[in-house]
Design an enzyme around this catalytic site. Structure first.
Site, PDB file in Angstrom:
ATOM      1  N   ASN A  39      -6.324   3.037 -12.104  1.00 13.00           N
ATOM      2  CA  ASN A  39      -5.252   2.110 -11.733  1.00 13.00           C
ATOM      3  C   ASN A  39      -3.910   2.749 -12.066  1.00 13.00           C
ATOM      4  O   ASN A  39      -3.821   3.616 -12.936  1.00 13.00           O
ATOM      5  CB  ASN A  39      -5.396   0.789 -12.500  1.00 13.00           C
ATOM      6  CG  ASN A  39      -4.370  -0.244 -12.056  1.00 13.00           C
ATOM      7  OD1 ASN A  39      -4.073  -0.372 -10.860  1.00 13.00           O
ATOM      8  ND2 ASN A  39      -3.806  -0.968 -13.002  1.00 13.00           N
ATOM      9  N   HIS A  78      -0.002   1.487 -13.147  1.00 12.97           N
ATOM     10  CA  HIS A  78       0.727   0.305 -13.613  1.00 12.97           C
ATOM     11  C   HIS A  78       2.197   0.673 -13.799  1.00 12.97           C
ATOM     12  O   HIS A  78       2.498   1.694 -14.427  1.00 12.97           O
ATOM     13  CB  HIS A  78       0.129  -0.201 -14.933  1.00 12.97           C
ATOM     14  CG  HIS A  78       0.820  -1.430 -15.440  1.00 12.97           C
ATOM     15  ND1 HIS A  78       0.559  -2.685 -14.929  1.00 12.97           N
ATOM     16  CD2 HIS A  78       1.783  -1.605 -16.369  1.00 12.97           C
ATOM     17  CE1 HIS A  78       1.328  -3.568 -15.536  1.00 12.97           C
ATOM     18  NE2 HIS A  78       2.082  -2.941 -16.425  1.00 12.97           N
ATOM     19  N   MET A 125      -4.500  -6.887  -6.851  1.00 12.17           N
ATOM     20  CA  MET A 125      -4.033  -7.925  -7.768  1.00 12.17           C
ATOM     21  C   MET A 125      -5.143  -8.820  -8.289  1.00 12.17           C
ATOM     22  O   MET A 125      -4.961 -10.024  -8.485  1.00 12.17           O
ATOM     23  CB  MET A 125      -2.937  -8.761  -7.080  1.00 12.17           C
ATOM     24  CG  MET A 125      -1.782  -7.931  -6.517  1.00 12.17           C
ATOM     25  SD  MET A 125      -1.079  -6.764  -7.731  1.00 12.17           S
ATOM     26  CE  MET A 125      -0.028  -7.905  -8.641  1.00 12.17           C
ATOM     27  N   ARG A 126      -6.301  -8.232  -8.520  1.00  9.19           N
ATOM     28  CA  ARG A 126      -7.398  -8.944  -9.164  1.00  9.19           C
ATOM     29  C   ARG A 126      -7.932  -8.071 -10.294  1.00  9.19           C
ATOM     30  O   ARG A 126      -7.893  -6.846 -10.201  1.00  9.19           O
ATOM     31  CB  ARG A 126      -8.556  -9.196  -8.185  1.00  9.19           C
ATOM     32  CG  ARG A 126      -8.320 -10.270  -7.154  1.00  9.19           C
ATOM     33  CD  ARG A 126      -9.415 -10.257  -6.102  1.00  9.19           C
ATOM     34  NE  ARG A 126     -10.733 -10.583  -6.630  1.00  9.19           N
ATOM     35  CZ  ARG A 126     -11.243 -11.815  -6.727  1.00  9.19           C
ATOM     36  NH1 ARG A 126     -10.529 -12.851  -6.317  1.00  9.19           N
ATOM     37  NH2 ARG A 126     -12.449 -12.023  -7.213  1.00  9.19           N
ATOM     38  N   GLU A 154       5.564   6.989  -9.153  1.00 10.42           N
ATOM     39  CA  GLU A 154       4.177   6.599  -8.855  1.00 10.42           C
ATOM     40  C   GLU A 154       3.602   7.419  -7.705  1.00 10.42           C
ATOM     41  O   GLU A 154       2.446   7.858  -7.761  1.00 10.42           O
ATOM     42  CB  GLU A 154       4.126   5.109  -8.482  1.00 10.42           C
ATOM     43  CG  GLU A 154       4.452   4.176  -9.632  1.00 10.42           C
ATOM     44  CD  GLU A 154       4.408   2.701  -9.193  1.00 10.42           C
ATOM     45  OE1 GLU A 154       3.428   2.299  -8.551  1.00 10.42           O
ATOM     46  OE2 GLU A 154       5.364   1.967  -9.502  1.00 10.42           O
ATOM     47  N   GLY A 180       0.781  -1.229   0.000  1.00 11.58           N
ATOM     48  CA  GLY A 180       0.000   0.000   0.000  1.00 11.58           C
ATOM     49  C   GLY A 180       0.813   1.280   0.000  1.00 11.58           C
ATOM     50  O   GLY A 180       0.351   2.303   0.498  1.00 11.58           O
ATOM     51  N   SER A 181       1.997   1.272  -0.613  1.00 10.69           N
ATOM     52  CA  SER A 181       2.798   2.505  -0.584  1.00 10.69           C
ATOM     53  C   SER A 181       2.147   3.605  -1.419  1.00 10.69           C
ATOM     54  O   SER A 181       2.234   4.791  -1.069  1.00 10.69           O
ATOM     55  CB  SER A 181       4.238   2.245  -1.037  1.00 10.69           C
ATOM     56  OG  SER A 181       4.316   2.092  -2.438  1.00 10.69           O
ATOM     57  N   ASN A 182       1.480   3.242  -2.496  1.00 11.40           N
ATOM     58  CA  ASN A 182       0.741   4.269  -3.239  1.00 11.40           C
ATOM     59  C   ASN A 182      -0.447   4.780  -2.427  1.00 11.40           C
ATOM     60  O   ASN A 182      -0.758   5.971  -2.447  1.00 11.40           O
ATOM     61  CB  ASN A 182       0.271   3.725  -4.597  1.00 11.40           C
ATOM     62  CG  ASN A 182       1.311   3.909  -5.687  1.00 11.40           C
ATOM     63  OD1 ASN A 182       1.803   5.014  -5.902  1.00 11.40           O
ATOM     64  ND2 ASN A 182       1.670   2.818  -6.359  1.00 11.40           N
TER      65      ASN A 182
END
Lengths: 232, 232
Positions: free
Chosen positions: A112, A114, A95-96, A179, A13-15
């Site tokens: 999202n 990426h 990750m889904r 990011e 969860g760093s973002n």
């Protein structure tokens, strides 16, 4: 009113933490309504608790299909008062794949990030794919989510140089530095209604024509980060 | 001795002209031995004549197979005295795939420039593909040629920002500005024996660790352009 956010995550969860920090410092006009993880031990859930945000671990194994699982998430999100009109869903290391039904509840409201210069290196471990390929420039992309993985319209991209002898771990760190600035910036643009969709193209409204694209630290980011998002 | 060059092209030859100019100005230590086109009306042939370089139009229709055609090219190239040890083959807008047999004559000595941030947008019209996709950063790549199209090990990449409303023609021009600097630079590195191959990775020898990657005009180029190659 501040943009209402639901954050979906699976990992550290760093973002997510960077988004929290940008909200706290007042540059990102948004409010975290709920954090949901599909992994019980996700570090992001601990961050949510630290900040006092409502948070849930929702176990996919307790649902018979992705459709039912995603319906449960939609229900949790709607229960917070978050709608397609006042809020957005932020995938932060989730990750889904989200389903078409899920997306239909929040059209053009699911983002999202990426870790590659899309459309290069879709899927898992974008940074490792880049390192193994031997690219000289690598980066990350914030995009609207569509059902096809990592294929939605692009809001912002950032690039930086990779040395030839770089390892995956170093590349991950270099790209995270971008990011953590770009994702809060993209959410702020959404919050302010500054993202106009034209087919596959996302136009940033109310901005000067870019004359200088270069931010700090040798990042090349477009659209450029604005005041409050490019700190060293 | 200067690196001996054979240039293969099909079109206007603006990258070829930039190579000629960098040779003339003394920053690129190379010598054009022959220019070959598969198109009779290629602008690049006119440039070759203007500079007084040996040049040939070789008509693919006069050969029964790609193998025979490529053998004819190899023969023309070898007749100039250019070998795998003293020379290189430069694809400069050459719109044919070269065969395995051709490549076997010049191992790690055939270069191409492609107008995208590979591995994104392989094949024709890389710039149009980028514009249509809606990427925020676009660029170009110089790479060693292997049989698989646009897939060889990467020597140098450059990126710059694209505005959301950009058209293909403008994108082509913006990317060419980088191409015209990067291709002569890559050839100079090859000429000086500074490109070391490690699997898919190309290491630039005898260079400082990069501390600043940003060149002129908001290009992000890696490895950075050196003295003589980054002029405005």
């Amino acid at each position: 009113m501040a943009l209402q956010l639901a954050v979906l995550l699976s990992g550290g969860g760093s973002n997510f933490r960077s988004i929290c920090e940008h909200i706290d410092s007042g540059v990102l006009d948004a409010e975290i309504k709920v954090v949901i993880s599909n992994k019980e031990d996700a570090g992001g859930l601990a961050i949510a608790k630290e900040y006092g945000y409502k948070n849930y671990y929702v176990d996919p194994k307790k649902y018979s299909s992705k459709k039912e699982y995603d319906a449960a998430l939609v229900s949790i999100i709607h229960d917070t008062g978050l709608t397609k009109d006042n809020g957005a869903v932020i995938l932060a290391g989730y990750m889904r794949l989200v389903s078409e039904d899920f997306l239909a509840n929040f059209p053009w409201r699911v983002l999202n990030i990426h870790p590659s210069l899309l459309p290069s290196f879709v899927g898992l471990h974008g940074q490792k794919q880049a390192v193994d390929y031997g690219v000289k420039l690598a980066g990350c992309t914030v995009h609207f989510v569509i059902e096809e993985m990592d294929a939605g319209a692009i809001i912002i991209q950032g690039a930086r140089a990779l040395d030839a002898d770089i390892d995956e771990k170093t590349a991950v760190g270099l790209i995270l530095e971008m990011e953590h600035r770009m994702y809060p910036q993209a959410i702020e643009w959404l919050s302010k209604g500054r993202l106009e969709i034209k087919g596959r193209k996302v136009v940033l409204l109310n901005t000067e024509k870019n004359t200088s694209q270069i931010g700090t630290k040798n990042f090349l980011i477009n659209p450029p980060l604005e005041e409050g998002f490019f700190k060293e």
